[in-house]
Write a protein that holds these residues in place. Structure first.
Motif, mmCIF file in Angstrom:
data_model
loop_
_atom_site.group_PDB
_atom_site.id
_atom_site.type_symbol
_atom_site.label_atom_id
_atom_site.label_comp_id
_atom_site.label_asym_id
_atom_site.label_seq_id
_atom_site.Cartn_x
_atom_site.Cartn_y
_atom_site.Cartn_z
ATOM 1 N N ASP A 157 35.249 33.951 28.422
ATOM 2 C CA ASP A 157 36.413 34.768 27.757
ATOM 3 C C ASP A 157 36.205 36.292 27.962
ATOM 4 O O ASP A 157 35.313 36.671 28.348
ATOM 5 N N ALA A 158 37.105 36.898 27.521
ATOM 6 C CA ALA A 158 37.130 38.507 27.695
ATOM 7 C C ALA A 158 36.626 38.986 26.211
ATOM 8 O O ALA A 158 36.796 38.019 25.132
ATOM 9 N N PRO A 159 36.344 40.116 26.078
ATOM 10 C CA PRO A 159 35.784 40.743 24.957
ATOM 11 C C PRO A 159 36.808 40.730 23.964
ATOM 12 O O PRO A 159 36.816 40.318 22.553
ATOM 13 N N VAL A 160 37.933 41.136 24.235
ATOM 14 C CA VAL A 160 39.382 40.803 23.412
ATOM 15 C C VAL A 160 39.832 39.504 23.909
ATOM 16 O O VAL A 160 40.332 39.196 24.772
ATOM 17 N N SER A 161 39.549 38.531 23.061
ATOM 18 C CA SER A 161 39.822 37.159 23.349
ATOM 19 C C SER A 161 41.125 36.973 24.217
ATOM 20 O O SER A 161 42.256 37.314 23.712
ATOM 21 N N ARG A 162 41.269 36.217 25.271
ATOM 22 C CA ARG A 162 42.381 36.272 26.091
ATOM 23 C C ARG A 162 42.832 34.689 25.922
ATOM 24 O O ARG A 162 41.845 33.620 26.130
ATOM 25 N N ALA A 163 43.913 34.610 25.655
ATOM 26 C CA ALA A 163 44.544 33.249 25.514
ATOM 27 C C ALA A 163 44.687 32.490 26.866
ATOM 28 O O ALA A 163 44.959 33.135 27.889
ATOM 29 N N VAL A 164 44.715 31.131 26.691
ATOM 30 C CA VAL A 164 45.062 30.415 27.832
ATOM 31 C C VAL A 164 46.538 30.170 28.227
ATOM 32 O O VAL A 164 47.107 29.504 27.182
ATOM 33 N N GLU A 165 46.906 30.554 29.281
ATOM 34 C CA GLU A 165 48.350 30.280 29.879
ATOM 35 C C GLU A 165 48.414 28.957 30.514
ATOM 36 O O GLU A 165 48.016 28.880 31.431
ATOM 37 N N ARG A 166 49.368 27.895 29.791
ATOM 38 C CA ARG A 166 49.409 26.759 30.562
ATOM 39 C C ARG A 166 50.626 26.608 31.359
ATOM 40 O O ARG A 166 50.863 25.517 32.230
ATOM 41 N N ALA A 167 51.579 27.358 31.106
ATOM 42 C CA ALA A 167 52.937 26.991 31.510
ATOM 43 C C ALA A 167 53.387 28.328 32.497
ATOM 44 O O ALA A 167 53.133 29.605 32.081
ATOM 45 N N GLY A 168 54.243 28.167 33.656
ATOM 46 C CA GLY A 168 54.707 29.295 34.333
ATOM 47 C C GLY A 168 54.161 29.247 35.801
ATOM 48 O O GLY A 168 53.076 28.605 35.848
ATOM 49 N N SER A 169 54.908 29.978 36.524
ATOM 50 C CA SER A 169 54.191 30.450 37.785
ATOM 51 C C SER A 169 53.084 31.379 37.923
ATOM 52 O O SER A 169 53.149 32.213 36.895
ATOM 53 N N ILE A 170 52.049 31.460 38.644
ATOM 54 C CA ILE A 170 51.083 32.164 38.655
ATOM 55 C C ILE A 170 51.306 33.566 39.387
ATOM 56 O O ILE A 170 52.088 33.643 40.517
ATOM 57 N N LEU A 171 51.114 34.801 38.635
ATOM 58 C CA LEU A 171 51.473 36.189 39.277
ATOM 59 C C LEU A 171 50.120 37.003 39.351
ATOM 60 O O LEU A 171 49.349 36.904 38.214
ATOM 61 N N CYS A 172 50.170 37.564 40.516
ATOM 62 C CA CYS A 172 48.705 38.407 40.761
ATOM 63 C C CYS A 172 49.185 39.922 40.316
ATOM 64 O O CYS A 172 50.153 40.471 41.022
#
Length: 338
Positions: free
Chosen positions: A309-324
């Motif tokens: 996880d990141a120091p500032v907690s990063r939420a898990v994204e489950r829906a949608g297309s992946i963008l870089c």
């Protein structure tokens, strides 16, 4: 089965025969056994019925062992003991009652008792009920880890409980394109390994460092302890500022950078992941680059010590297309779902 019936019939018939006829028949049978032992193979094969007959005769008349010729007495005793084990195994078979506890649940109870030394069987039983695991409290007490002494937390838990009140700071040197030396000041919190502050200057004085401490924490969010090395840049002005803010100064021992391991490790990450791939043009440029890395480090970059996880907690994204999304001009990338 036919052999048993025949044996029973001959036993009944022998009750009405004379003793002389029975003795003559026994002698004839013994002579046949002698002939068979000479001509037949050494190892005889016995079926389950044959073994049952011999064991039964031995059970009723133990002296019948003296008359055995085609099988050893020890073999008959071994058959009897094997049948005894089968009988009691059949008698002791499970007939309902309390259901058995699966291996997975037993391991879970054991792990919960180790991870929570202050919990007893009622507390663990309550947690298992909330997980929809049907198990009795006595079974929970049975499978808990056994302790010799009173429950106590481990060193890992003890240090983690005090990490939120500890911060560390250190300075690092960065050369510019004109071979001028600039100094960076790093402040990191031990709780989530979060970068609290990154400052840049060409002249690191005690007054400047004291002002950086004030801007980083303010007067209300100051940590209880601050770990630093014994650099001469930390003068009296800096020490008085720490005391006025209620921060306990904890300088490391001389020539002991390992005592400030979090800050040293983070400076190494900043160099390997950022500064070693950038040519710094000046103080303004250096102030911009570490600030971009600070945002990436705190909000995007995953850490092994934080369970990915990141120091500032990063939420898990489950829906949608992946963008870089490029970070630091494409040196790193952030992947999100939209």
């Amino acid at each position: 089965m036919r052999d048993i019936v025949r044996l029973i019939v001959w036993a009944v018939v022998d009750l009405f025969r004379s003793r002389v006829a029975i003795e003559a028949e026994i002698l004839a049978l013994w002579q046949q056994i002698f002939v068979l032992r000479r001509t037949a193979p050494k190892k005889q094969t016995f079926g389950a019925i044959d073994r049952l007959v011999f064991v039964g005769l031995y059970r009723v008349f133990p002296r019948v062992l003296d008359a055995l010729a085609i099988v050893r007495p020890g073999t008959v005793i071994k058959w009897h003991r094997a049948g005894f084990r089968l009988y009691w195994r059949w008698t002791s078979r499970p007939r309902g009652g309390r259901p058995t506890v699966s291996l997975e649940i037993r391991r879970l109870v054991h792990e919960m008792s180790i991870a929570n030394p202050l919990w007893g069987a009622p507390r663990i039983h309550g947690e298992l009920l909330k997980l929809d695991i049907a198990i009795g409290q006595t079974s929970v007490a049975k499978y808990m880890a056994k302790r010799r002494g009173p429950p106590s937390q481990g060193w890992k838990t003890f240090l983690r409980n005090h990490a939120d009140g500890i911060a560390a700071m250190d300075m690092f040197v960065v050369p510019t394109i004109s071979f001028r030396l600039l100094y960076g000041l790093l402040i990191v919190g031990h709780g989530r390994r979060q970068i609290v502050w990154l400052g840049v200057t060409a002249h690191p004085t005690a007054e400047w460092i004291a002002n950086q401490i004030t801007e980083a924490f303010g007067w209300e969010r100051a940590p209880h302890y601050l770990i630093r090395d014994r650099d001469r840049a930390y003068g009296n002005v800096f020490i008085r500022r720490l005391r006025s803010m209620g921060i306990r100064d904890r300088p490391t021992s001389p020539r002991s950078p390992w005592q400030n391991g979090y800050a040293e490790r983070l400076i190494g990450s900043i160099r390997r992941e950022c500064l070693d791939h950038v040519v710094v043009f000046g103080e303004r440029h250096l102030r911009h680059v570490p600030l971009s890395y600070l945002k990436y480090y705190n909000e995007v970059r995953t850490h092994l010590s934080l369970k990915k996880d990141a120091p500032v907690s990063r939420a898990v994204e489950r829906a949608g297309s992946i963008l870089c999304r490029p970070v630091l001009g494409g040196l790193h990338h952030q992947y999100v779902r939209i």
